[in-house]
Motif scaffolding. Structure first.
Motif, mmCIF file in Angstrom:
data_model
loop_
_atom_site.group_PDB
_atom_site.id
_atom_site.type_symbol
_atom_site.label_atom_id
_atom_site.label_comp_id
_atom_site.label_asym_id
_atom_site.label_seq_id
_atom_site.Cartn_x
_atom_site.Cartn_y
_atom_site.Cartn_z
ATOM 1 N N GLY A 117 0.835 -1.186 0.000
ATOM 2 C CA GLY A 117 0.000 0.000 0.000
ATOM 3 C C GLY A 117 0.872 1.238 0.000
ATOM 4 O O GLY A 117 1.969 1.242 0.573
ATOM 5 N N GLU A 118 0.417 2.290 -0.664
ATOM 6 C CA GLU A 118 1.214 3.510 -0.771
ATOM 7 C C GLU A 118 0.702 4.565 0.196
ATOM 8 O O GLU A 118 -0.508 4.763 0.335
ATOM 9 N N ALA A 119 1.624 5.215 0.889
ATOM 10 C CA ALA A 119 1.264 6.305 1.789
ATOM 11 C C ALA A 119 0.870 7.521 0.956
ATOM 12 O O ALA A 119 1.661 8.014 0.158
ATOM 13 N N VAL A 120 -0.341 7.991 1.143
ATOM 14 C CA VAL A 120 -0.865 9.094 0.347
ATOM 15 C C VAL A 120 -1.293 10.275 1.222
ATOM 16 O O VAL A 120 -0.935 11.419 0.970
ATOM 17 N N THR A 121 -2.048 10.007 2.273
ATOM 18 C CA THR A 121 -2.547 11.082 3.126
ATOM 19 C C THR A 121 -1.436 11.590 4.036
ATOM 20 O O THR A 121 -0.393 10.947 4.207
ATOM 21 N N GLU A 122 -1.647 12.742 4.639
ATOM 22 C CA GLU A 122 -0.656 13.306 5.561
ATOM 23 C C GLU A 122 -0.384 12.358 6.717
ATOM 24 O O GLU A 122 0.754 12.208 7.167
ATOM 25 N N VAL A 123 -1.446 11.732 7.223
ATOM 26 C CA VAL A 123 -1.294 10.799 8.348
ATOM 27 C C VAL A 123 -0.455 9.600 7.929
ATOM 28 O O VAL A 123 0.450 9.159 8.658
ATOM 29 N N GLU A 124 -0.723 9.070 6.741
ATOM 30 C CA GLU A 124 0.026 7.911 6.255
ATOM 31 C C GLU A 124 1.486 8.269 6.005
ATOM 32 O O GLU A 124 2.394 7.490 6.338
ATOM 33 N N ILE A 125 1.725 9.451 5.435
ATOM 34 C CA ILE A 125 3.100 9.871 5.160
ATOM 35 C C ILE A 125 3.873 10.088 6.459
ATOM 36 O O ILE A 125 5.044 9.711 6.582
ATOM 37 N N ALA A 126 3.205 10.670 7.453
ATOM 38 C CA ALA A 126 3.847 10.865 8.765
ATOM 39 C C ALA A 126 4.202 9.520 9.391
ATOM 40 O O ALA A 126 5.292 9.350 9.965
ATOM 41 N N PHE A 150 4.753 6.732 7.772
ATOM 42 C CA PHE A 150 5.846 6.156 6.978
ATOM 43 C C PHE A 150 7.194 6.692 7.453
ATOM 44 O O PHE A 150 8.135 5.928 7.682
ATOM 45 N N TRP A 151 7.297 8.020 7.609
ATOM 46 C CA TRP A 151 8.577 8.610 8.011
ATOM 47 C C TRP A 151 8.946 8.252 9.450
ATOM 48 O O TRP A 151 10.132 8.119 9.778
ATOM 49 N N GLU A 152 7.964 8.052 10.281
ATOM 50 C CA GLU A 152 8.256 7.607 11.648
ATOM 51 C C GLU A 152 8.919 6.230 11.625
ATOM 52 O O GLU A 152 9.916 5.993 12.324
ATOM 53 N N GLN A 153 8.384 5.330 10.806
ATOM 54 C CA GLN A 153 8.953 3.982 10.719
ATOM 55 C C GLN A 153 10.312 4.002 10.007
ATOM 56 O O GLN A 153 11.228 3.258 10.382
ATOM 57 N N LEU A 154 10.454 4.856 8.993
ATOM 58 C CA LEU A 154 11.717 4.914 8.259
ATOM 59 C C LEU A 154 12.834 5.445 9.157
ATOM 60 O O LEU A 154 13.957 4.914 9.142
ATOM 61 N N ARG A 155 12.528 6.451 9.955
ATOM 62 C CA ARG A 155 13.553 6.981 10.866
ATOM 63 C C ARG A 155 13.910 5.958 11.942
ATOM 64 O O ARG A 155 15.078 5.855 12.340
ATOM 65 N N ALA A 156 12.943 5.200 12.401
ATOM 66 C CA ALA A 156 13.234 4.137 13.369
ATOM 67 C C ALA A 156 14.175 3.097 12.745
ATOM 68 O O ALA A 156 15.094 2.589 13.403
ATOM 69 N N TYR A 157 13.956 2.799 11.484
ATOM 70 C CA TYR A 157 14.821 1.865 10.744
ATOM 71 C C TYR A 157 16.237 2.423 10.637
ATOM 72 O O TYR A 157 17.223 1.697 10.847
ATOM 73 N N TYR A 158 16.364 3.726 10.333
ATOM 74 C CA TYR A 158 17.691 4.336 10.246
ATOM 75 C C TYR A 158 18.423 4.240 11.585
ATOM 76 O O TYR A 158 19.601 3.881 11.638
ATOM 77 N N ARG A 159 17.719 4.592 12.660
ATOM 78 C CA ARG A 159 18.357 4.570 13.987
ATOM 79 C C ARG A 159 18.779 3.153 14.385
ATOM 80 O O ARG A 159 19.869 2.939 14.929
ATOM 81 N N ARG A 160 17.919 2.211 14.115
ATOM 82 C CA ARG A 160 18.122 0.844 14.594
ATOM 83 C C ARG A 160 19.086 0.042 13.713
ATOM 84 O O ARG A 160 19.994 -0.630 14.218
ATOM 85 N N ASP A 161 18.898 0.117 12.385
ATOM 86 C CA ASP A 161 19.597 -0.801 11.484
ATOM 87 C C ASP A 161 20.708 -0.169 10.659
ATOM 88 O O ASP A 161 21.680 -0.845 10.324
ATOM 89 N N ILE A 162 20.575 1.098 10.292
ATOM 90 C CA ILE A 162 21.540 1.704 9.372
ATOM 91 C C ILE A 162 22.588 2.525 10.104
ATOM 92 O O ILE A 162 23.779 2.440 9.809
ATOM 93 N N GLN A 164 13.735 16.904 0.994
ATOM 94 C CA GLN A 164 14.319 16.555 -0.304
ATOM 95 C C GLN A 164 13.559 15.404 -0.949
ATOM 96 O O GLN A 164 13.231 15.443 -2.145
ATOM 97 N N MET A 165 13.264 14.367 -0.170
ATOM 98 C CA MET A 165 12.538 13.215 -0.708
ATOM 99 C C MET A 165 11.106 13.590 -1.072
ATOM 100 O O MET A 165 10.541 13.073 -2.040
ATOM 101 N N GLN A 166 10.525 14.514 -0.308
ATOM 102 C CA GLN A 166 9.156 14.940 -0.612
ATOM 103 C C GLN A 166 9.102 15.654 -1.960
ATOM 104 O O GLN A 166 8.128 15.510 -2.715
ATOM 105 N N GLN A 167 10.147 16.414 -2.269
ATOM 106 C CA GLN A 167 10.217 17.067 -3.587
ATOM 107 C C GLN A 167 10.232 16.035 -4.701
ATOM 108 O O GLN A 167 9.565 16.196 -5.733
ATOM 109 N N ILE A 168 11.000 14.961 -4.499
ATOM 110 C CA ILE A 168 11.040 13.879 -5.493
ATOM 111 C C ILE A 168 9.686 13.168 -5.542
ATOM 112 O O ILE A 168 9.191 12.818 -6.615
#
Length: 309
Positions: A8-17, A19-31, A51-55
């Motif tokens: 599923g694709e994040a489209v709404t503001e809530v979904e995008i928020a 998504f970024w919460e989980q992505l940042r958790a991934y960066y902190r934990r794994d990357i 930057q990614m939002q512009q893309i």
């Protein structure tokens, strides 16, 4: 179907928020688990998200914020771009299955779902940075990816090779700042055990191309440059004429054994004749001699010795 992975694709503001919460958790934990990692702050910043939002918002070749679902439950995220305006590359920027759902083939199932999702939207193949992590390398290798040089910054790349055969064309490089030249040059240097180009060296190379000191030939598969070689012209008192030296001979590993090396050398040889050069020579290691002989470099001219500063 029970346990099927869906996207599923994040489209709404809530979904995008979310998504970024989980992505940042991934960066902190794994990357970037080390808080002192120099790249950590940027990847966690609002600047990176902007930057990614512009893309994400651009009309052509946008990035996609994706969630993986199994039985209706969110189990991971991915960030990818499909370059339909170029050659149909799907570049996977980030891929994460949450720790509590890892194992039992879940990661591979998510990867296959992502590739199928991308194919349905015009992707012909996929590429990613493996980051030098052995576990990440083994995982993507199990999905079918192969090592394929490095990018313009020197970071290792993996490629899921395209199945379609597309004609290869060879052309003379016209843009000294072409990012694909930097990528190929770094792949070439990495393969022969040298350091990748620094920013200063990239600028020096661009200046040499601009000044006509070196001519590059690029082999292209549609918009993707998959190979290169260069010719430097100089005057020889032996023949009292201009001669050429072939260098920077490289084809990306995933695209070898398809005749691209021969196309590149033939283009360089024809161009050298057209430029009035009396010969085109190449200096190579003993292990490469038979290859170059098969490509038309049949006359041996002594042994090369060099003084290196």
């Amino acid at each position: 179907m029970k346990h099927e992975i869906t996207i599923g694709e994040a489209v709404t503001e809530v979904e995008i928020a979310a998504f970024w919460e989980q992505l940042r958790a991934y960066y902190r934990r794994d990357i970037f688990p080390n808080p002192r990692d120099t790249d950590r702050e940027f990847f966690l910043s609002q600047e990176r998200q902007a930057q990614m939002q512009q893309i994400h918002d651009r009309p052509q070749d946008p990035c996609h914020y994706l969630f993986f679902y199994r039985d209706g439950q969110n189990i991971g995220v991915a960030l990818s771009v499909i370059f339909t305006s170029e050659d149909g590359k799907c570049f996977i920027l980030d891929f994460c299955v949450y720790p509590e759902f890892r194992g039992n083939g879940t990661g591979r199932a998510c990867a296959q779902a992502l590739l199928a999702w991308a194919k349905a939207r015009g992707a012909h193949y996929a590429e990613l940075n493996c980051g030098g992590d052995p576990r990440r390398f083994r995982f993507w290798e199990s999905v079918g990816f192969v090592t394929n040089g490095v990018d313009e910054w020197g970071d290792a790349l993996m490629l899921l090779p395209p199945k379609e055969e597309v004609p290869i064309t060879v052309e003379i490089l016209t843009d000294p700042e072409d990012w694909q030249l930097k990528k190929l040059e770094n792949g070439f240097l990495k393969e022969i055990g040298e350091q990748t180009l620094t920013k200063e060296e990239q600028e020096q190379l661009a200046q040499a191309i601009q000044a006509g000191k070196i001519t590059f030939f690029l082999a292209r598969r549609e918009d993707r440059a998959v190979g290169m070689c260069s010719v430097v012209k100089c005057f020889s008192t032996f023949s009292c004429a201009d001669v050429g030296v072939l260098d920077d001979f490289y084809v990306e590993p995933a695209f070898r054994k398809k005749g691209i090396a021969r196309q590149l050398t033939q283009a360089a040889q024809v161009w050298s004749r057209e430029q009035g050069m009396s010969s085109l020579t190449v200096c190579c290691a003993p292990c490469d001699e038979k290859m170059y002989q098969s490509l038309g470099f049949e006359t041996q001219l002594g042994t090369t010795w060099a003084y290196l500063r």
